[in-house]
Scaffold this active site. Structure first.
Site, short mmCIF file in Angstrom:
data_model
loop_
_atom_site.label_atom_id
_atom_site.label_comp_id
_atom_site.label_asym_id
_atom_site.label_seq_id
_atom_site.Cartn_x
_atom_site.Cartn_y
_atom_site.Cartn_z
CE LYS A 1 -33.64 -1.19 26.57
NZ LYS A 1 -33.04 -1.91 27.71
N GLY B 1 -30.68 -0.10 41.75
CA GLY B 1 -30.16 0.81 42.77
C GLY B 1 -30.44 0.30 44.17
N GLY C 1 -30.94 7.07 42.34
CA GLY C 1 -32.00 6.19 41.86
C GLY C 1 -32.08 4.90 42.66
N GLY D 1 -34.39 2.31 42.08
CA GLY D 1 -35.22 1.32 41.41
C GLY D 1 -34.69 -0.07 41.70
CE LYS D 2 -38.28 -4.07 37.99
NZ LYS D 2 -38.57 -4.78 36.71
#
Length: 356
Positions: free
Chosen positions: A84, A184, A179, A181-182
């Protein structure tokens, strides 16, 4: 950077490598963590841009997420190790995103292929394009990874509903999505199309209002109340640790399955879910569709929808094996899944997502 410098950090767990990124000319500051190394395969993990309160918080996030990526790869039957990158959002924002991500891509190049990366929270498709133009170690261009992540979650939700109620039918079932976002948003589209009853929360009010216009039957809820909804499935699709020592006792759901990484604060929360009779789909299994999709591109130069969907269809088989073992051992689902991952890593074997 000597790994010994990080051994006393909370999230350090035998990581193979931590690289400090520092380029003052573009206000670049961040870290790359690699969970472990494999002789023939690189470490894979996306790049996150976030406003961290301190360097220690950023490093711990990189360490925690690298470990999670290792679990995700093992559970998906992939030979790659986990990694990461986290980039600390400068005060006042990034002045020149093109230069910033060009420099970052050059830092990735310095690892000579040990680290393969793509986009996570905070990065855009334009950022990914800049990175791709400056490094051959970037994946995910033109791959709708958020969609494939949502498909994987949809499949495990169906498997969980079938396990609990005898039917995986989504129609009429109730959901709380935390959420938008992308991932969700993509999950919302899939569930809405199947006639689900959906509660949503989102801290970005512009996104929330747009969603309510596009999907008029959804019901918006305050972010602090979304996990308290009496629903069949709670879907954490925001940041880490949404299921924690405080919120776990407030849950009124039967199943927890979402796209967020590190959804559980710790294993004690997993044990609490087990005692409450709440089915928890391990996040590194439920959200593995995105990784599977970009790996398909990495291995084949171009992603293939049919090939990816076939791999995603195997995810519920792995989940059913976890459910069965949890029953046999009378242990928490999260604990059983962690144990299975460790077995795969120790024996260098992988589960059946790739066995098609």
């Amino acid at each position: 950077m000597a790994i010994s410098k990080y051994k006393n950090l909370k999230e350090f767990d035998g990581h193979a490598l931590v690289v400090e990124l520092n380029e003052p000319s573009v206000d670049l500051k961040g870290f790359i963590a690699i969970d472990r190394k494999a002789d023939k395969f690189p470490a894979l993990g996306a790049t996150r841009l976030w406003k961290y309160s301190s360097e220690e918080d950023a490093i711990n996030d990189a360490l925690r997420l690298a470990k999670l990526m290792g679990k995700k790869s093992a559970m998906a039957g992939l030979p790659y190790t986990g990694a990461k990158a986290v980039l600390m959002l400068p005060e006042g924002g990034i002045k020149n995103r093109e230069e910033y991500f060009k420099v970052y891509a050059q830092k990735v190049n310095e690892l000579s292929g040990q680290f393969i990366t793509g986009t996570d929270v905070g990065l855009t498709d334009d950022d990914l394009k800049i990175m791709s133009e400056n490094s051959k170690f970037i994946i995910g261009m033109d791959v709708p990874a958020a969609y494939y992540t949502a498909v994987g979650i949809f499949y495990v939700i169906q498997a969980s509903l079938e396990y609990k109620f005898g039917s995986g039918n989504i129609t009429g079932r109730t959901f709380a999505i935390q959420g938008l976002g992308k991932t969700g948003y993509e999950l919302l589209k899939l569930l809405y199309a199947e006639g689900a009853k959906i509660f949503v929360s989102e801290i970005n009010t512009d996104i929330l209002e747009q969603v309510c216009r596009d999907f008029p039957l959804v019901k918006k809820v305050l972010p602090e109340d979304i996990h308290k909804q009496e629903v069949d499935v709670f879907c954490p699709c925001a940041m880490s640790h949404s299921v924690n020592s405080r919120t776990v006792s407030e849950l009124k759901c039967t199943i927890v399955a979402g796209s967020a990484n590190n959804q559980l604060e710790d294993e004690a929360v997993g044990e609490k879910l087990h005692k409450l009779g709440i089915i928890y789909v391990p996040d590194y299994l439920s959200n593995s569709g995105g990784l599977i999709s970009v790996v398909d591109q990495f291995e084949n130069k171009k992603h293939n929808d049919e090939r990816i969907l076939l791999k995603l269809s195997k995810i519920p088989e792995v989940l059913r094996a976890i459910f069965l073992r949890s029953e046999e051992e009378q242990s928490s689902i999260s604990g059983v899944a962690d144990g299975m991952v460790q077995e795969f890593l120790n024996k260098e074997v992988r589960v059946g997502v790739r066995s098609y």
